[in-house]
Design an enzyme around this catalytic site. Sequence first.
Site, PDB file in Angstrom:
ATOM      1  N   ASP A   1       0.841  -1.206   0.000  1.00  0.00           N
ATOM      2  CA  ASP A   1       0.000   0.000   0.000  1.00  0.00           C
ATOM      3  C   ASP A   1       0.878   1.258   0.000  1.00  0.00           C
ATOM      4  OD1 ASP A   1       0.923  -0.428   2.624  1.00  0.00           O
ATOM      5  OD2 ASP A   1      -0.848   0.466   3.544  1.00  0.00           O
TER       6      ASP A   1
ATOM      7  N   HIS B   1       9.978  -0.485   8.488  1.00  0.00           N
ATOM      8  CA  HIS B   1       9.128  -1.651   8.738  1.00  0.00           C
ATOM      9  C   HIS B   1       9.054  -2.616   7.547  1.00  0.00           C
ATOM     10  CE1 HIS B   1       7.447   0.190  12.359  1.00  0.00           C
ATOM     11  NE2 HIS B   1       7.169   1.285  11.675  1.00  0.00           N
TER      12      HIS B   1
HETATM   13 CA   LIG Z   1       2.900  -0.812   3.951  1.00  0.00          CA
END
Ligand SMILES: [Ca+2]
Length: 316
Positions: free
Chosen positions: A10, A241
């Site tokens: 995303d 992340h």
């Molecule tokens: Ca992401």
Amino acid sequence: MSQKVIFDTDPGVDDALALYYLLRHPQIDLLGVTTVFGNAPIEVTTRNARWLLREWGRDDIPVHAGASATMTRDMADESFPTHIHGLNGLGDIPIDMPAGPVSETAARFIVETVRANPGQVRILAVGRMTNLARALALDPGIAGLVRDVVIMGGAFRVPGNITPAAEANIWGDAQAADIVFGARWPVTAIPLDLTTQTFMDAATLHDLARRGGEGMRLVAELSQDYVGFYRGAGYDGMLVHDCCAAVFLTDPDLFALTHGEVRVVDRGIALGLTIMNPEDRKGPPADWEGRPRQSHAHDGDAAAILARIDEVCTAR
Ligand SMILES: [Ca+2]
């Protein structure tokens, strides 16, 4: 040997670095990118994936738009995290490509790609798990045909980031995450337990951009507001992340794993809480009974993970 990978994402600033890592790594054969809403609406995350691939000269890689909404019931309306990823999902850098309407083909693409490459495909999912859950609903048989699923998500022994209980990707579709952890494919979660240790400071990011050429400069440029967000929280740099989960594909030895059955709380104040049934736990298995044993990285060599990102993203 090269690894066949579907990247579910995303984009999203830290997604962009993960995508760049995958493109740069000589052992990764990126079969396609599937997009999900999350850091921005689906039209925007899909446009961003297409634009990044074009900017990096890889618009030969197919992009398939996925879910535009959570499958979790009774979730309150949410706003997009524009204070972290900007209004356009990529730190508000100029993007010369409009975000038009999209039709949803991601789940179908996942099914067809897995069926065409039995036992070979690794799915790396760094957004909400909605597309993966939809692919399973479309064709439950793919679980036995996927090599493995690696996700960035969860907070097992540390607080969450979107609530004290939950990490954002899991919280954003807790029901889908519970389905993904419960399917009979091997899942490895790279959770906040580890990713909050992978901090890239601003000087390193700047240095990467200097040594990494034009592609890496774009990553650094779109990360500036993200770094600014962390600065507001008292840090000079950013957590990587999603790229951490990408490094797991290529360098699993840098990660320390714990195994057990996983459930995800799908309602109430602990929505999105990930709970693993510990291997050595005595007592009735309760709602964890009959679930497959999955893995999560409770720890890892953060410095070596960052060094690996540096090496791959600056290699000539
Ligand atoms: Ca992401």
